[in-house]
Scaffold this active site. Structure first.
Site, PDB file in Angstrom:
ATOM      1  N   GLU A 103       0.843  -1.214   0.000  1.00 39.88           N
ATOM      2  CA  GLU A 103       0.000   0.000   0.000  1.00 39.88           C
ATOM      3  C   GLU A 103       0.871   1.254   0.000  1.00 39.88           C
ATOM      4  OE1 GLU A 103      -2.549  -1.252   3.382  1.00 39.88           O
ATOM      5  OE2 GLU A 103      -4.195  -0.709   2.038  1.00 39.88           O
TER       6      GLU A 103
ATOM      7  N   GLU B 166      -4.473  -9.034   3.278  1.00 41.34           N
ATOM      8  CA  GLU B 166      -5.319  -8.768   4.459  1.00 41.34           C
ATOM      9  C   GLU B 166      -6.557  -9.658   4.519  1.00 41.34           C
ATOM     10  OE1 GLU B 166      -3.935  -6.554   2.521  1.00 41.34           O
ATOM     11  OE2 GLU B 166      -2.941  -5.030   3.748  1.00 41.34           O
TER      12      GLU B 166
END
Ligand code: NAI
Length: 701
Positions: A114, A134
């Site tokens: 990210e 995730e």
């Protein structure tokens, strides 16, 4: 005179070095550069300094050591996250007036990727992998992953990548546009050159428009939801990726963050985190992973039946040489045909190339002579479940295997020590209990006999690792860990049939809870005759006072052995693939209830699930007290990886720990009373006690 050296300054988690006009920000948080608080603080400070330093033309962010940021510190996730949080760091990258290039090596995972997505460009080595994993931890990306990724690869692919958490290698990532360049030579030099070329330009991913993928997006969303078993976090991930197309970025980022904060402390995410740590601990085998394993290059398998063929296939998919030996030529042919068919399917689906297949056929030797196993480093026996046959095989192996070879049995229930006693080298004998299908199922129980040497067991753990399996060390007790728990679970489900339910009610309730298949659908699939044969063998030693449900025997006596005979708990002929409820079975169940003098009563789905979970929790405590498992957490690892217990529920021990203890204990008392004499009451405090160190599995007594 004594002198003491000044205390060494703690190494900063982030430092900046210079390559001319380029500030190289290095993340140094061994072993994997997890994005901890110190890393976030360090990055923010380094970015702020670079932003205001007129001598800096551009910035490179890279990892020191083995990788870029390869994830977050999962231990932080149960607590409120300390400031600065990752979105603030990424905002600082985007707000930085200088060009910021992410230079990726090793793994750039989760928050690490990210962060890279927030940079103006991404360059990677050929060996880099990137992913947003995730969702595999019951969460969603929380630092813009669901917003920036679709802006780079479109919503269709972003849904797939975010929901599966799949790892993408550099070349593939380049093709998708997830990275901009693959560095041929030195990464730092290539990233510095790229940063200088781009200096002065900002190229923010978050400002890009998201193309409309139309129907493809629908298809990807439906597939991801199905693969993700409709879990709430998967639905949330899809919703956020799709929002990237229509919701203004600032709002969509805030929405994603809010959902991430909610989901990371959800019961499902906590359960999955529990398993993450439990699996890591189980793979250490109570310290066995520190014992050097014996060398392992040549792997032998005895028996080419259901299990032997699967085990050989699993080994062939590594770099091991495999020697497969059968007694029966027809069985050998069948085993080889199964192996070839499975390999062909992998070629069709692109998981294997023709070159892989050629290499595998070179590494496989098959035949009818046990003598071919003479130079194997480990020999896994998977012949019929019969002590006389197995001891004969081990006696022969003892005569021909090279000194130091590990001799392993795949027995499900037999006493490993009795098998080892057939050899003059019981220290080399261990259990390797694979699960069916052996090339698919992740669980491997590594069974410790009373004489098993530590390095023989360590070799079992090392094998599991090479096969991509999850090992759990089990004591040599009847049924080890998994089959013991499953037997108790199935027994209580049979009790419920006698008390008032029907197979379809039980299966439906447990499947809705999250089991891949209900117990009666499983029984029909594996065949009712295996357990029947065992009950017949045990008939003379059974406690006559113990509660005994006759339903499965009645089915078997009628030839209803499951799917293979077209009927079992369900009817398969002319019925749906998964079997149709059968009035004949209902009649058998009603008669069994009447014969047992039971007044039938209805069960809600909730009552069915609670009863099944209580049965598992009670047996978990019994198994632990018996020394079949070293640690309560191992039991969860077994149930989730071998028996279809839903990962997001964490396993029966995790479930029990989250129940009200008083209620749990009184419900377990009722469970044991209902089960009648002969049922052991587990000491639930063994499960509820927070894990403290590891015990030892015990030898068979
Ligand atoms: P299977 O009946 O499919 O295969 C056994 C094979 O061993 C047969 O092909 C037979 O010809 C061969 N065999 C018998 N004696 C032999 C000898 N002396 N030398 C070489 N080959 C010989 O049985 P399956 O299901 O593969 O089970 C094998 C073992 O794995 C058993 O101990 C069983 O308890 C265990 N197991 C089975 C599971 C299952 O789901 N089927 C799961 C986990 C363990």
């Amino acid at each position: 005179m004594t002198s003491s050296a000044p205390a060494a300054e703690p190494r900063p988690a982030v430092r900046t070095e210079r390559e001319g006009a380029v500030a190289v920000i290095l993340i140094d948080n061994p072993p994997v550069n997890a994005g901890s608080l110190a890393v976030r603080e360090g990055l923010l400070a380094a970015l702020t300094a670079a932003a205001s330093d007129p001598s800096v033309a551009a910035v490179v962010i890279m990892g020191d050591g083995r990788s870029f940021i390869s994830g977050s510190d999962l231990k932080e996730f149960d607590l409120p996250l300390a400031e600065p949080q990752l979105p603030a760091v990424i905002r600082a990258v985007e707000d930085c007036p200088k060009t910021v290039v992410a230079a990726l090596h090793g793994a750039a995972l989760g928050g690490g990727f990210e962060l890279a997505l927030g940079c103006d460009a991404r360059i990677a080595t050929t060996a880099t992998v990137v992913a947003l994993p995730e969702a595999t931890l019951g969460m969603i990306p929380g630092a813009g992953g669901t917003q920036r990724l679709p802006r780079m690869v479109g919503t269709t692919l972003a849904i797939d990548l975010v929901c599966s958490g799949r790892r993408v290698e550099a070349e593939e990532a380049l093709r998708y546009g997830m990275i901009d360049q693959v560095a041929k030579g030195n990464l730092r030099a290539a990233a510095t050159a790229l940063a200088l070329t781009l200096a002065g330009r900002k190229s923010l991913v978050i400002e890009r428009a998201v193309p409309d993928d139309g129907a493809d997006e629908e298809v990807a969303a439906a597939a991801a939801l199905k693969a993700g078993r409709n879990r709430p976090h998967i639905a949330a991930a899809i919703r956020h990726v799709r929002a990237a197309r229509s919701v203004p970025a600032a709002r969509a980022l805030a929405d994603e963050r809010a959902d991430f904060q909610r989901l990371r402390v959800s019961p499902e995410a906590k359960a999955i985190r529990h398993l993450f740590f439990a699996e890591r601990e189980a793979a250490r085998g109570g310290g066995l992973n520190k014992v050097p394993p014996r060398p392992l290059a040549r792997f032998g398998v005895v028996g080419a039946g259901t299990m032997g063929a699967g085990i050989a296939l699993a080994a062939l998919q590594t770099d091991l040489s495999v020697v497969l030996v059968e007694r029966d030529p027809a069985a050998l042919q069948r085993g080889l045909t199964t192996i070839k068919a499975q390999i062909a399917r992998r070629v069709e689906t692109g998981r294997l190339t023709e070159a892989d297949v050629n290499a595998m056929s070179v590494r496989l030797t098959a035949g009818l002579d046990l003598g071919a196993l003479a130079d194997c480093d480990l020999i896994a026996e998977a012949v019929v479940e019969d002590l006389a046959v197995k001891t004969a095989v081990f006696r022969t192996l003892d005569g021909l295997a090279r000194p130091g070879a590990v001799l392993a049995s795949n027995t499900s229930y037999l006493n490993l020590d009795a098998i080892a006693a057939a050899t003059g080298r019981p220290q080399d004998v261990i259990g390797l209990h694979f699960f069916s299908p052996a090339h698919v199922m992740r669980l491997l129980e590594v069974v410790r006999g009373k004489d098993s040497a530590e390095d023989a067991l360590a070799t079992g753990l090392a094998l599991a690792n090479r096969l991509g399996k999850q090992p759990v060390v089990a004591g040599n007790r009847f049924g080890f860990i998994g089959n013991r728990l499953y037997a108790a679970y199935r027994l209580h489900c049979e009790f419920m049939l006698e008390e008032g339910t029907l197979p379809q009610d039980v299966d439906k309730a447990l499947e809705a809870f999250g089991f891949a298949m209900g117990p009666f659908a499983v029984a029909d699939l594996s065949g009712l005759d295996i357990a029947w044969r065992m009950r017949l063998q045990q008939a003379s030693t059974r406690d006559p006072a113990a509660r005994y449900v006759t339903i499965p025997d009645r089915l078997c006596e009628m030839g209803r052995l499951g799917r293979k005979t077209g009927a079992g708990y369900y009817r398969y002929k002319d019925g749906p693939a998964r079997g149709a409820p059968d009035p004949e079975v209902e009649a058998i169940i009603l008669a069994a209830s009447a014969d047992a003098g039971r007044t039938r009563h209805s069960f809600t789905a909730e009552e069915i699930v609670r009863r099944a979970l209580l049965a598992l929790a009670n047996e978990a405590a019994v198994v632990l007290a018996d020394g079949a498992a070293m640690n309560a957490d191992d039991i969860d690892v077994v149930l989730v990886n071998g028996y279809g217990f839903p990962r997001w529920a964490g396993g029966p021990v995790h479930w029990a720990r989250n129940e009200d203890p008083g209620q749990l204990i009184s419900d377990c008392d009722s469970l044991v009373t209902l089960a009648g004499p002969g049922t052991r009451r587990g000491d639930l405090s063994l499960l509820l006690r927070p894990p403290s160190g590891r015990g030892h599995v015990r030898a068979r007594g």
